[in-house]
Write a protein that holds these residues in place. Structure first.
Motif, PDB file in Angstrom:
ATOM      1  N   SER A  19     -28.486  -4.156 -19.911  1.00  0.00           N
ATOM      2  CA  SER A  19     -28.395  -5.360 -18.816  1.00  0.00           C
ATOM      3  C   SER A  19     -28.666  -6.546 -19.502  1.00  0.00           C
ATOM      4  O   SER A  19     -27.583  -7.636 -19.006  1.00  0.00           O
ATOM      5  CB  SER A  19     -29.711  -5.145 -17.845  1.00  0.00           C
ATOM      6  N   PHE A  20     -29.243  -6.939 -20.275  1.00  0.00           N
ATOM      7  CA  PHE A  20     -29.389  -8.170 -21.089  1.00  0.00           C
ATOM      8  C   PHE A  20     -28.378  -8.588 -21.808  1.00  0.00           C
ATOM      9  O   PHE A  20     -27.767  -9.834 -22.091  1.00  0.00           O
ATOM     10  CB  PHE A  20     -30.724  -8.432 -21.683  1.00  0.00           C
ATOM     11  N   GLY A  21     -27.438  -7.606 -22.443  1.00  0.00           N
ATOM     12  CA  GLY A  21     -26.436  -7.919 -23.384  1.00  0.00           C
ATOM     13  C   GLY A  21     -25.240  -8.522 -22.625  1.00  0.00           C
ATOM     14  O   GLY A  21     -24.997  -9.612 -23.040  1.00  0.00           O
ATOM     15  N   PRO A  22     -24.687  -7.903 -21.499  1.00  0.00           N
ATOM     16  CA  PRO A  22     -23.684  -8.591 -20.913  1.00  0.00           C
ATOM     17  C   PRO A  22     -24.136  -9.766 -20.233  1.00  0.00           C
ATOM     18  O   PRO A  22     -23.488 -10.668 -20.277  1.00  0.00           O
ATOM     19  CB  PRO A  22     -23.402  -7.337 -19.805  1.00  0.00           C
ATOM     20  N   PHE A  23     -25.328 -10.053 -19.691  1.00  0.00           N
ATOM     21  CA  PHE A  23     -25.859 -11.323 -19.066  1.00  0.00           C
ATOM     22  C   PHE A  23     -25.638 -12.258 -20.384  1.00  0.00           C
ATOM     23  O   PHE A  23     -25.049 -13.279 -19.880  1.00  0.00           O
ATOM     24  CB  PHE A  23     -27.362 -11.117 -18.653  1.00  0.00           C
ATOM     25  N   ALA A  25     -24.043 -12.505 -22.956  1.00  0.00           N
ATOM     26  CA  ALA A  25     -22.351 -12.710 -23.501  1.00  0.00           C
ATOM     27  C   ALA A  25     -21.998 -13.501 -22.424  1.00  0.00           C
ATOM     28  O   ALA A  25     -21.043 -14.571 -22.698  1.00  0.00           O
ATOM     29  CB  ALA A  25     -21.712 -11.417 -23.725  1.00  0.00           C
ATOM     30  N   LEU A  26     -21.895 -13.211 -21.116  1.00  0.00           N
ATOM     31  CA  LEU A  26     -21.250 -13.882 -19.965  1.00  0.00           C
ATOM     32  C   LEU A  26     -22.098 -15.326 -19.969  1.00  0.00           C
ATOM     33  O   LEU A  26     -21.269 -16.185 -19.687  1.00  0.00           O
ATOM     34  CB  LEU A  26     -21.461 -13.302 -18.681  1.00  0.00           C
ATOM     35  N   TYR A  27     -23.385 -15.474 -20.052  1.00  0.00           N
ATOM     36  CA  TYR A  27     -24.232 -16.748 -19.832  1.00  0.00           C
ATOM     37  C   TYR A  27     -23.326 -17.917 -20.802  1.00  0.00           C
ATOM     38  O   TYR A  27     -22.974 -18.938 -20.627  1.00  0.00           O
ATOM     39  CB  TYR A  27     -25.312 -16.746 -19.853  1.00  0.00           C
ATOM     40  N   TYR A  31     -21.295 -20.756 -20.213  1.00  0.00           N
ATOM     41  CA  TYR A  31     -21.789 -22.191 -20.608  1.00  0.00           C
ATOM     42  C   TYR A  31     -21.139 -23.156 -21.422  1.00  0.00           C
ATOM     43  O   TYR A  31     -20.705 -24.246 -21.240  1.00  0.00           O
ATOM     44  CB  TYR A  31     -23.343 -22.043 -21.313  1.00  0.00           C
ATOM     45  N   GLU A  32     -20.529 -22.562 -22.556  1.00  0.00           N
ATOM     46  CA  GLU A  32     -19.517 -23.494 -23.165  1.00  0.00           C
ATOM     47  C   GLU A  32     -18.397 -23.849 -22.642  1.00  0.00           C
ATOM     48  O   GLU A  32     -17.872 -24.892 -22.756  1.00  0.00           O
ATOM     49  CB  GLU A  32     -19.236 -22.334 -24.588  1.00  0.00           C
ATOM     50  N   GLU A  33     -17.656 -22.748 -21.733  1.00  0.00           N
ATOM     51  CA  GLU A  33     -16.392 -23.450 -21.180  1.00  0.00           C
ATOM     52  C   GLU A  33     -16.698 -24.368 -19.876  1.00  0.00           C
ATOM     53  O   GLU A  33     -16.067 -25.283 -19.905  1.00  0.00           O
ATOM     54  CB  GLU A  33     -15.952 -22.015 -20.497  1.00  0.00           C
ATOM     55  N   ILE A  34     -17.989 -24.128 -19.245  1.00  0.00           N
ATOM     56  CA  ILE A  34     -18.200 -25.055 -18.092  1.00  0.00           C
ATOM     57  C   ILE A  34     -18.607 -26.551 -18.918  1.00  0.00           C
ATOM     58  O   ILE A  34     -18.094 -27.477 -18.439  1.00  0.00           O
ATOM     59  CB  ILE A  34     -19.198 -24.574 -17.181  1.00  0.00           C
ATOM     60  N   GLY A  63     -26.228 -18.937 -13.271  1.00  0.00           N
ATOM     61  CA  GLY A  63     -25.947 -18.421 -11.605  1.00  0.00           C
ATOM     62  C   GLY A  63     -24.898 -17.399 -11.623  1.00  0.00           C
ATOM     63  O   GLY A  63     -24.866 -16.055 -11.075  1.00  0.00           O
ATOM     64  N   LEU A  64     -23.843 -17.713 -11.983  1.00  0.00           N
ATOM     65  CA  LEU A  64     -22.443 -16.826 -12.251  1.00  0.00           C
ATOM     66  C   LEU A  64     -23.177 -15.615 -13.291  1.00  0.00           C
ATOM     67  O   LEU A  64     -22.617 -14.454 -12.591  1.00  0.00           O
ATOM     68  CB  LEU A  64     -21.259 -17.675 -13.075  1.00  0.00           C
ATOM     69  N   ALA A  65     -23.487 -15.733 -14.321  1.00  0.00           N
ATOM     70  CA  ALA A  65     -23.766 -14.615 -14.971  1.00  0.00           C
ATOM     71  C   ALA A  65     -24.916 -13.793 -14.509  1.00  0.00           C
ATOM     72  O   ALA A  65     -24.676 -12.318 -14.473  1.00  0.00           O
ATOM     73  CB  ALA A  65     -24.290 -14.882 -16.401  1.00  0.00           C
ATOM     74  N   SER A  66     -25.818 -14.098 -13.702  1.00  0.00           N
ATOM     75  CA  SER A  66     -26.874 -13.364 -12.896  1.00  0.00           C
ATOM     76  C   SER A  66     -26.290 -12.736 -11.934  1.00  0.00           C
ATOM     77  O   SER A  66     -26.664 -11.517 -11.861  1.00  0.00           O
ATOM     78  CB  SER A  66     -28.164 -14.390 -12.772  1.00  0.00           C
ATOM     79  N   PHE A  67     -25.353 -13.294 -11.165  1.00  0.00           N
ATOM     80  CA  PHE A  67     -24.879 -12.699  -9.986  1.00  0.00           C
ATOM     81  C   PHE A  67     -23.944 -11.679 -10.530  1.00  0.00           C
ATOM     82  O   PHE A  67     -23.921 -10.470  -9.838  1.00  0.00           O
ATOM     83  CB  PHE A  67     -24.097 -13.681  -9.171  1.00  0.00           C
ATOM     84  N   ILE A  68     -23.117 -11.837 -11.587  1.00  0.00           N
ATOM     85  CA  ILE A  68     -22.287 -10.825 -11.861  1.00  0.00           C
ATOM     86  C   ILE A  68     -22.784  -9.549 -12.511  1.00  0.00           C
ATOM     87  O   ILE A  68     -22.516  -8.233 -12.402  1.00  0.00           O
ATOM     88  CB  ILE A  68     -21.264 -11.460 -13.049  1.00  0.00           C
TER      89      ILE A  68
END
Length: 156
Positions: A19-23, A25-27, A31-34, A63-68
């Protein structure tokens, strides 16, 4: 400890990593892209973002990473609270009035939840609470990290 032993303490730990790994990685990717895109829009330095820019970028990324990753978190939680002893499971079933569902793996939780509890909406049950937790958490953490990084670069 009394009913499930030492192994009961670590039940679901593998699922926690799934659960935490993908979160994470996505976060960090979001973050860097935004941050980069917002810096371009605001014509500011991406390597030294303002407090407001860090706050907004990290809030949106969190918000995006936690929703996904909400279905992964739901699966993790179900594995962690699953009762292993028959006595505990029977008592829990009597208290809630719901039949006992036994999960054998992380993937099994996702399959059974999707198939037996309402499809995609069942996988995202609780997503709002998760997003509402992560948005301020990631916003404050990353904004303070960025400010600390600037301070250290200046004074140390």
């Amino acid at each position: 400890m009394k009913h499930e032993g030492l192994g009961g303490i670590y039940r679901g730990y593998g699922a926690t990593l799934l659960s935490f790994g993908p979160f994470s990685a996505l976060y960090f990717t979001f973050y860097e892209e935004i941050k980069k895109r917002m810096s371009l829009l605001m014509r500011s330095n991406v390597d030294s973002p303002s407090f407001e820019l860090s706050l907004c970028s990290s809030a949106l990324a969190g918000g995006l990473a936690s929703f996904i990753t909400s279905p992964l978190d739901m699966a993790k939680l179900r594995l962690q609270v699953q009762r292993q002893s028959e006595a505990a499971a029977s008592l829990a079933s009597k208290c809630t009035g719901e039949p006992r569902v036994v999960y054998s793996s992380f993937l099994d939780v996702l399959r059974k939840t999707y198939a037996g509890h309402g499809g995609m909406s069942a996988l995202y049950r609780g997503a709002t609470a998760r997003v509402l937790f992560h948005v301020p958490n990631t916003a404050i953490s990353m904004a303070l990290f960025e400010e600390s990084r600037k301070w250290w670069a200046k004074y140390v």
